[in-house]
Design a protein around this motif. Structure first.
Motif, PDB file in Angstrom:
ATOM      1  N   LYS A  84       0.832  -1.209   0.000  1.00 34.44           N
ATOM      2  CA  LYS A  84       0.000   0.000   0.000  1.00 34.44           C
ATOM      3  C   LYS A  84       0.868   1.261   0.000  1.00 34.44           C
ATOM      4  CE  LYS A  84      -4.054  -1.848  -0.095  1.00 34.44           C
ATOM      5  NZ  LYS A  84      -4.788  -1.765  -1.345  1.00 34.44           N
ATOM      6  N   SER A  85       1.898   1.229  -0.880  1.00 37.64           N
ATOM      7  CA  SER A  85       2.814   2.357  -0.936  1.00 37.64           C
ATOM      8  C   SER A  85       2.970   2.868  -2.367  1.00 37.64           C
ATOM      9  CB  SER A  85       4.180   1.956  -0.378  1.00 37.64           C
ATOM     10  OG  SER A  85       4.754   0.943  -1.192  1.00 37.64           O
ATOM     11  N   ILE A  86       3.289   4.141  -2.457  1.00 42.27           N
ATOM     12  CA  ILE A  86       3.558   4.803  -3.735  1.00 42.27           C
ATOM     13  C   ILE A  86       4.912   5.479  -3.613  1.00 42.27           C
ATOM     14  CG2 ILE A  86       2.901   6.724  -5.235  1.00 42.27           C
ATOM     15  CD1 ILE A  86      -0.011   6.113  -4.588  1.00 42.27           C
ATOM     16  N   HIS A  87       5.722   5.317  -4.650  1.00 38.72           N
ATOM     17  CA  HIS A  87       7.018   5.986  -4.695  1.00 38.72           C
ATOM     18  C   HIS A  87       7.049   6.867  -5.948  1.00 38.72           C
ATOM     19  CE1 HIS A  87      11.302   6.681  -4.174  1.00 38.72           C
ATOM     20  NE2 HIS A  87      11.427   6.479  -5.468  1.00 38.72           N
ATOM     21  N   VAL A  88       7.226   8.163  -5.748  1.00 36.89           N
ATOM     22  CA  VAL A  88       7.303   9.102  -6.870  1.00 36.89           C
ATOM     23  C   VAL A  88       8.695   8.995  -7.470  1.00 36.89           C
ATOM     24  CG1 VAL A  88       7.205  11.515  -7.561  1.00 36.89           C
ATOM     25  CG2 VAL A  88       5.632  10.656  -5.809  1.00 36.89           C
ATOM     26  N   GLY A 120      -5.042  12.472  -3.731  1.00 37.48           N
ATOM     27  CA  GLY A 120      -6.428  12.042  -3.861  1.00 37.48           C
ATOM     28  C   GLY A 120      -6.549  10.633  -4.422  1.00 37.48           C
ATOM     29  N   LEU A 121      -5.744  10.302  -5.414  1.00 36.69           N
ATOM     30  CA  LEU A 121      -5.733   8.963  -5.997  1.00 36.69           C
ATOM     31  C   LEU A 121      -5.297   7.926  -4.967  1.00 36.69           C
ATOM     32  CD1 LEU A 121      -6.001   7.497  -8.845  1.00 36.69           C
ATOM     33  CD2 LEU A 121      -3.518   7.646  -8.886  1.00 36.69           C
ATOM     34  N   ALA A 122      -4.281   8.262  -4.186  1.00 38.44           N
ATOM     35  CA  ALA A 122      -3.798   7.350  -3.143  1.00 38.44           C
ATOM     36  C   ALA A 122      -4.875   7.101  -2.098  1.00 38.44           C
ATOM     37  CB  ALA A 122      -2.537   7.920  -2.495  1.00 38.44           C
ATOM     38  N   ARG A 123      -5.544   8.147  -1.651  1.00 36.14           N
ATOM     39  CA  ARG A 123      -6.628   7.992  -0.667  1.00 36.14           C
ATOM     40  C   ARG A 123      -7.753   7.117  -1.212  1.00 36.14           C
ATOM     41  NH1 ARG A 123      -5.911  13.652   1.291  1.00 36.14           N
ATOM     42  NH2 ARG A 123      -5.098  13.342   3.390  1.00 36.14           N
ATOM     43  N   ALA A 128      -1.258   3.766   1.861  1.00 39.84           N
ATOM     44  CA  ALA A 128      -0.907   4.274   3.189  1.00 39.84           C
ATOM     45  C   ALA A 128       0.193   5.330   3.144  1.00 39.84           C
ATOM     46  CB  ALA A 128      -0.470   3.125   4.097  1.00 39.84           C
ATOM     47  N   THR A 129       1.124   5.212   2.190  1.00 41.01           N
ATOM     48  CA  THR A 129       2.250   6.146   2.152  1.00 41.01           C
ATOM     49  C   THR A 129       2.597   6.535   0.724  1.00 41.01           C
ATOM     50  OG1 THR A 129       3.908   4.387   2.029  1.00 41.01           O
ATOM     51  CG2 THR A 129       3.311   5.185   4.235  1.00 41.01           C
ATOM     52  N   HIS A 165      22.098  18.913  -1.039  1.00 35.88           N
ATOM     53  CA  HIS A 165      21.422  18.932  -2.334  1.00 35.88           C
ATOM     54  C   HIS A 165      20.483  17.749  -2.533  1.00 35.88           C
ATOM     55  CE1 HIS A 165      23.880  22.286  -3.463  1.00 35.88           C
ATOM     56  NE2 HIS A 165      24.942  21.619  -3.104  1.00 35.88           N
ATOM     57  N   VAL A 166      20.286  16.947  -1.503  1.00 38.30           N
ATOM     58  CA  VAL A 166      19.419  15.776  -1.610  1.00 38.30           C
ATOM     59  C   VAL A 166      18.486  15.740  -0.404  1.00 38.30           C
ATOM     60  CG1 VAL A 166      19.358  13.243  -1.691  1.00 38.30           C
ATOM     61  CG2 VAL A 166      21.204  14.481  -2.842  1.00 38.30           C
ATOM     62  N   GLY A 167      17.251  15.351  -0.646  1.00 41.49           N
ATOM     63  CA  GLY A 167      16.284  15.229   0.440  1.00 41.49           C
ATOM     64  C   GLY A 167      15.348  14.075   0.167  1.00 41.49           C
ATOM     65  N   GLU A 168      14.704  13.609   1.207  1.00 44.84           N
ATOM     66  CA  GLU A 168      13.677  12.581   1.089  1.00 44.84           C
ATOM     67  C   GLU A 168      12.364  13.199   1.535  1.00 44.84           C
ATOM     68  OE1 GLU A 168      14.851   9.255   3.461  1.00 44.84           O
ATOM     69  OE2 GLU A 168      16.567   8.779   2.194  1.00 44.84           O
ATOM     70  N   TYR A 169      11.294  12.793   0.881  1.00 47.24           N
ATOM     71  CA  TYR A 169       9.993  13.318   1.273  1.00 47.24           C
ATOM     72  C   TYR A 169       8.998  12.181   1.430  1.00 47.24           C
ATOM     73  CZ  TYR A 169       9.168  13.156  -3.815  1.00 47.24           C
ATOM     74  OH  TYR A 169       9.066  12.775  -5.116  1.00 47.24           O
ATOM     75  N   SER A 170       7.994  12.434   2.266  1.00 50.75           N
ATOM     76  CA  SER A 170       6.987  11.413   2.520  1.00 50.75           C
ATOM     77  C   SER A 170       5.660  12.073   2.861  1.00 50.75           C
ATOM     78  CB  SER A 170       7.428  10.497   3.666  1.00 50.75           C
ATOM     79  OG  SER A 170       7.557  11.249   4.861  1.00 50.75           O
ATOM     80  N   TYR A 171       4.611  11.278   2.648  1.00 47.56           N
ATOM     81  CA  TYR A 171       3.246  11.717   2.960  1.00 47.56           C
ATOM     82  C   TYR A 171       2.529  10.506   3.511  1.00 47.56           C
ATOM     83  CZ  TYR A 171      -1.196  14.190   2.414  1.00 47.56           C
ATOM     84  OH  TYR A 171      -2.376  14.820   2.653  1.00 47.56           O
ATOM     85  N   GLY A 172       2.012  10.613   4.731  1.00 43.18           N
ATOM     86  CA  GLY A 172       1.269   9.523   5.337  1.00 43.18           C
ATOM     87  C   GLY A 172      -0.223   9.750   5.189  1.00 43.18           C
ATOM     88  N   LEU A 173      -0.920   8.728   4.759  1.00 47.78           N
ATOM     89  CA  LEU A 173      -2.362   8.815   4.584  1.00 47.78           C
ATOM     90  C   LEU A 173      -3.039   8.035   5.694  1.00 47.78           C
ATOM     91  CD1 LEU A 173      -1.473   8.099   1.114  1.00 47.78           C
ATOM     92  CD2 LEU A 173      -3.309   9.738   1.362  1.00 47.78           C
ATOM     93  N   SER A 174      -4.041   8.628   6.273  1.00 52.07           N
ATOM     94  CA  SER A 174      -4.759   7.898   7.317  1.00 52.07           C
ATOM     95  C   SER A 174      -5.861   7.069   6.670  1.00 52.07           C
ATOM     96  CB  SER A 174      -5.356   8.860   8.337  1.00 52.07           C
ATOM     97  OG  SER A 174      -6.176   9.803   7.692  1.00 52.07           O
TER      98      SER A 174
END
Length: 175
Positions: A84-88, A120-123, A128-129, A165-174
């Motif tokens: 239940k994960s998405i990686h951009v 919105g598509l993930a929800r 979940a992430t 110059h590098v970062g990680e990002y995340s979004y948690g969906l309830s």
């Protein structure tokens, strides 16, 4: 022009419209006419790749009022229905062709539209992430601007001071 593009998308069984706005205005450079659509299908295979596309007629018409490109922004992602994960993997534009720049810090908003459509598509599909990695080959300021776009729609961005110059990002969906 926008209505014709939306009709074409709706007639294609491989595509689905996620969001649209059609409020013609002369308040440049804010885009108020667009359609966000996807080729996502929640198939039961271990790994899948899909995209979200954003099209606008703004600065995308030739002298005969025909679109120059089919879409200006593409957000490509991999999804795992079991985890239940998405990686951009890609968030880019064809802005050079249509004279539009990608990042929201240039006040066009296409990146925000694509990211909001992904959330919105993930929800809707019970993910979940959402996560990804952002890097900037142009310098620290661009990483800050890209991070700002992500944070505007609710992503958490973490950077490493040893590698600014590098970062990680995340979004948690309830659920």
């Amino acid at each position: 022009m926008l209505a014709a593009r939306i009709k074409t998308i709706r007639e294609d069984s491989e595509l689905q419209v996620l969001a649209q706005l059609d409020q013609p205005t002369t308040n440049e450079p804010i885009i108020t006419q667009y359609v966000a659509y996807t080729d996502f299908h929640n198939a039961q295979e271990k790994k899948q790749t899909a995209s979200i596309f954003v099209f606008t007629p703004y600065m995308n018409l030739d002298t005969h009022q025909h679109p120059i490109v089919e879409y200006q922004t593409q957000l490509m992602f991999h999804f795992d229905p079991w985890q239940k994960s998405i990686h951009v993997s890609v968030l880019e534009t064809l802005g050079a062709a249509s004279k539009l720049a990608f990042f929201d810090y240039q006040n066009h908003g296409l990146a925000t539209v694509a990211l909001q459509a992904l959330i919105g598509l993930a929800r809707k599909n019970g993910f979940a992430t959402i996560d990804g990695v952002v890097s900037s080959f142009d310098g620290h300021d661009d990483l800050l601007r890209i991070s700002d776009v992500l944070q505007k729609v609710g992503f958490k961005v973490q950077t490493d001071p040893a590698n600014p110059h590098v970062g990680e990002y995340s979004y948690g969906l309830s659920a």
